[in-house]
Design an enzyme around this catalytic site. Structure first.
Site, PDB file in Angstrom:
ATOM      1  N   ASN A 168      -4.740   5.015  -2.134  1.00  0.00           N
ATOM      2  CA  ASN A 168      -5.976   5.577  -1.584  1.00  0.00           C
ATOM      3  C   ASN A 168      -6.483   6.740  -2.450  1.00  0.00           C
ATOM      4  O   ASN A 168      -5.690   7.558  -2.931  1.00  0.00           O
ATOM      5  CB  ASN A 168      -5.743   6.079  -0.158  1.00  0.00           C
ATOM      6  N   GLU A 225      -6.637  -4.713   8.548  1.00  0.00           N
ATOM      7  CA  GLU A 225      -5.616  -3.704   8.813  1.00  0.00           C
ATOM      8  C   GLU A 225      -5.304  -3.669  10.312  1.00  0.00           C
ATOM      9  O   GLU A 225      -6.115  -4.093  11.139  1.00  0.00           O
ATOM     10  CB  GLU A 225      -6.097  -2.320   8.361  1.00  0.00           C
ATOM     11  N   GLU A 250      -8.245   2.325  -3.468  1.00  0.00           N
ATOM     12  CA  GLU A 250      -9.012   2.166  -2.232  1.00  0.00           C
ATOM     13  C   GLU A 250      -9.879   3.412  -2.002  1.00  0.00           C
ATOM     14  O   GLU A 250      -9.386   4.545  -2.060  1.00  0.00           O
ATOM     15  CB  GLU A 250      -8.068   1.961  -1.039  1.00  0.00           C
ATOM     16  N   ASP A 281     -12.204   0.626   1.629  1.00  0.00           N
ATOM     17  CA  ASP A 281     -11.321   0.851   2.766  1.00  0.00           C
ATOM     18  C   ASP A 281     -12.139   1.187   4.012  1.00  0.00           C
ATOM     19  O   ASP A 281     -13.259   1.699   3.926  1.00  0.00           O
ATOM     20  CB  ASP A 281     -10.362   1.995   2.427  1.00  0.00           C
ATOM     21  N   GLU A 340       0.849  -1.198   0.000  1.00  0.00           N
ATOM     22  CA  GLU A 340       0.000   0.000   0.000  1.00  0.00           C
ATOM     23  C   GLU A 340       0.879   1.240   0.000  1.00  0.00           C
ATOM     24  O   GLU A 340       1.800   1.352   0.795  1.00  0.00           O
ATOM     25  CB  GLU A 340      -0.921   0.027   1.222  1.00  0.00           C
TER      26      GLU A 340
END
Length: 780
Positions: A618, A737, A650, A680, A563
């Site tokens: 993101n 996460e 995301e 997310d 990520e």
């Protein structure tokens, strides 16, 4: 008796009748020409005077001559031609002088002109009598002569005066009768003054022979021709004047403004628009214009707009705009007035002025009025020790607009505006700045005095509003910020800004809906503004960097991807948390260029790796709402050479709630490119299940908060199991996460979780120089 005897015994009555008829017609024409001369313009006046003199002189001369022919003294008679012709000239020029004098524009001119006419007729008569030659002795009676002249002068003066007078015993018919009387009495009284005693028979004609009668008829015919010419000219002129008046009426009626023509101090013509102004049924023609517009004589000026007041028949006062023009072409100049009704224009000007200072929807004062009011209340001449400024923002108003439409929102604003205005006390002020933003101003002795107005406004705003006949009710709340002058600021801009800062603090608070300004608010805002300025130049200075956090398969510990995380390190070495600068970037709009830089940098880095690991980037809600996002992603992939299958975008549930239809449309375009989409922070939104149903996500990322509470809250474990079961049922892999302990990882392995990410597996950091061993180094 002498007068009657002379008329009945010494005259041929048939010729007397002809003379009388001629006198009547000629007198009528003369009186009419007198009126025409009086209204003639300067250029045509002399011509009309000459024509009138010729017609009038011919009338009285022919009357005299025919009557003389009718006279039968019993002796032979003859007429000396030179004196006879001279008497005609005296009649014509004397009549012209009399008509010219009678039509002057000063007091008594008509009577003087009539008297001059009587003298001219007398001079013509007695000059003609001097041309009379009889075979006998002629004797004169001075008394009769004086009486005849007196009759002619007095009745002539009275006839001309009555021709131009008003009231009883005035007008053309009375004037005509008096003129006939003056001529007849002059002639026959003058004839009665003469006595003829025959001599022995001599030359001449005796009595009314056939030749004499024929001559009389010929004289009458010539006179008729002269008078007829004058009459025809008068008729043609009258027709022309009638056509002119008709065209004038048409011109007046075609004008939307009130029109009035004034001549000799009285109105001679108007149009329907003027009649409507003063009131239908009111007598207008012949009245002075000052009867309705009192100051028009002194205030109005040619070719200049003048605003006056017209008093209508019912007593109402109408503001009007008057223009005037004087037409000097006639001896009696006429003035043309144009009178415009100003009520509609004044009402429109008032409306424009109202709209310039008031809100068109609610009718409350607008920003301009607010600034003027506040400047007066806080100026050097202000009578108040302190003034409170309230910045008001409606809560839940956007929901009303979104659910019920903008028309319903307008009705709510209008109703709330009426209530707030009704809640004010003397000395208090409220205005609408736009949208659902309002401000209020009130003088205060103590800061807490503002709470009284806040309570009243809270009741006015919070009361339900019925939208329509269906009975649907909605209600708003409010957030209020209060700043005090001069305690919090002495300048208007600073005072308004401080009130806004307090309002934003109240809006962010859950417990209170009203906040007073504190100096700490201003400090916080300055820090945020400074951070935004630094963030604008952070990319150019190289202060932004992309760090990577590894993602692993829970069962095999194999690396599934990385990520991309944004980090900001200032030039002085201090780091700024993403939790601080990302919201600022979203609020200021900087998230768009920053987000593009992160996407391009991450894709370029991943394209250079030896291993084709997937990368996750993101997307901010601001980016997701941008219409060019799919085009941008495709262009970045083409520029960097990264395969679309290696890119995972995301998004959060919050980003989808703002505009679900638009967001889903953009996500489908991204899927069409070939990139994958992950949800997310799953579990922290408002409608997770409906979101999963509306769009087929490629991955669900379980929020880190559930892993943090796994040991202390049994509910978190239950939620994790439920999410994993949901993912399995929908065939959507789940990534957890925030995995930081071996126990958490073991729990996920037992529950069949697909992937994990957290400090236990690897902290975010830059990729090593050699990409081949990057997974091992990042996992360490």
């Amino acid at each position: 008796m002498r007068f009657l005897t002379c008329l009945t015994e010494e005259h041929d009555l048939a010729l007397v009748g002809l003379a009388a008829w001629f006198c009547l017609v000629g007198s009528m024409i003369t009186i009419r020409l007198l009126d025409r001369i009086r209204h003639a313009g300067p250029g045509s006046r002399i011509a009309w005077v000459f024509l009138g003199g010729a017609a009038t002189g011919a009338t009285i001369w022919c009357t005299h001559f025919i009557a003389m022919i009718a006279y039968q003294p019993g002796v032979e008679v003859a007429y000396e031609p030179r004196l006879t012709g001279l008497s005609l000239l005296v009649a014509i020029f004397g009549s012209a002088a009399a008509l010219h004098l009678a039509t002057r524009r000063w007091r008594g001119s008509a009577a003087l002109g009539g008297a001059l006419f009587g003298l001219a007729v007398s001079a013509m008569h007695y000059l003609g009598m001097q041309a009379f030659v009889a075979h006998g002795m002629v004797r004169w009676s001075q008394g009769y002569v004086a009486a005849s002249v007196l009759f002619a002068v007095a009745l002539g003066a009275l006839a001309f005066d009555r021709a131009q007078g008003r009231g009883r015993f005035a007008g053309q018919w009375w004037a005509t009768g008096l003129m006939v009387a003056s001529i007849v009495l002059l002639h026959f009284t003058g004839m009665a003054a003469m006595v003829v005693t025959p001599f022995a028979p001599g030359i001449g004609q005796v009595g009314s022979s056939t030749a004499t009668i024929v001559m009389a008829i010929a004289v009458a015919g010539v006179g008729t021709l002269v008078v007829g010419t004058g009459l025809a000219t008068y008729i043609l002129d009258a027709q022309a004047r009638s056509d002119t008046r008709r065209r004038l009426r048409e011109l007046l009626e075609s004008n939307v403004d009130g029109m009035a023509i004034v001549q000799g101090g009285a109105i001679t013509a108007t149009n329907a628009a003027f009649a409507a102004l003063v009131g239908d049924g009111a007598p207008i023609v012949g009245q002075p214009l000052s009867r309705w517009i009192a100051d028009i004589a002194t205030a109005a000026r040619p070719d200049r707009l003048t605003q006056l007041t017209l008093t209508a028949l019912d007593g109402s006062e109408i503001p009007v705009e008057v223009t005037m023009r004087i037409d000097p072409r006639s001896s009696c100049p006429q003035t043309i007035y144009s009178i415009r009704d100003l009520r509609a224009r004044i009402a429109q000007e008032r409306r424009i002025a109202h709209l310039a200072r008031n809100d068109s929807l609610t009718g409350l004062p607008n920003r301009t009025s607010f600034l003027e009011w506040l400047s007066r209340q806080t100026g050097p001449d202000s009578p108040h020790r302190a003034v409170a400024l309230l910045s008001i923002d409606l809560d839940r108003f956007k929901e009303i607009n979104d659910i019920h439409g903008h028309a319903a929102g307008d009705r709510v604003l209008t109703r709330i505006g009426e209530r707030m205005k009704a809640a004010l006390l003397p000395g208090e002020f409220i205005a609408r700045l736009g949208g659902d933003e309002f401000v209020a101003v009130m003088p205060v002795a103590e800061p807490d005095d503002a709470l009284q107005l806040i309570d009243r406004l809270r009741d006015a705003i919070g009361a339900p509003v019925t939208l329509d006949a269906s009975g649907i009710e909605v209600a708003c709340g409010m957030s209020v910020g209060v700043a005090l002058w001069p305690r919090d600021a002495t300048e208007l801009s600073a005072l308004i800004n401080n009130a806004d800062l307090a309002m934003y603090r109240a809006k962010a608070s859950i417990a209170v809906d009203a906040c007073f300004y504190e100096e700490e608010m201003d400090k916080t805002v300055r820090i945020r503004r400074q951070m935004v300025q630094e963030l604008r130049t952070a990319i150019d200075r190289g202060e932004l960097a992309v760090h990577w956090q590894v993602q692993e398969a829970v069962g095999t510990r194999a690396i599934t991807g990385y990520e991309a995380l944004l980090r900001w390190t200032r030039a002085d070495g201090s780091s700024v948390s993403p939790a601080h600068f990302i919201p600022l970037a979203e609020q200021s709009g900087l998230i768009l260029p920053i987000g593009e830089w992160v996407l391009r940098t991450a894709c370029a880095a991943a394209a250079s790796w030896a291993e084709p690991y997937r990368i996750a980037v993101n997307l901010s809600p601001v980016q997701l709402g941008h219409v060019d996002l799919p085009r941008l992603v495709q262009q970045v992939l083409l520029d960097t050479g990264l395969s679309p299958a290696r890119l995972e975008l995301e998004i959060t549930e919050t980003a989808m709630i703002t505009d679900p239809v638009r967001t889903i449309h953009i996500l489908r375009q991204l899927k069409a490119i070939g990139v994958s989409v992950a949800m997310d922070d799953f579990g922290t939104g408002y409608s997770s299940l409906s979101t999963l149903r509306s769009f087929p996500f490629d991955k669900i990322k379980l929020d880190r908060s559930f892993m943090a509470e796994l040991n202390g809250a049994p509910q978190s474990a239950a939620i994790i199991r439920a999410v994993l079961t949901l993912g399995e049922s929908l065939h959507i892999p789940v990534l957890a996460e925030g995995v930081e302990t071996p126990e958490q990882l073991a729990f996920l392995r037992e529950q069949g979780c697909d992937e994990a990410q957290g400090y236990l597996l690897g902290r975010p950091g830059p990729l090593p120089v050699r990409v081949e061993d990057a997974p091992e180094r990042l996992a360490g």
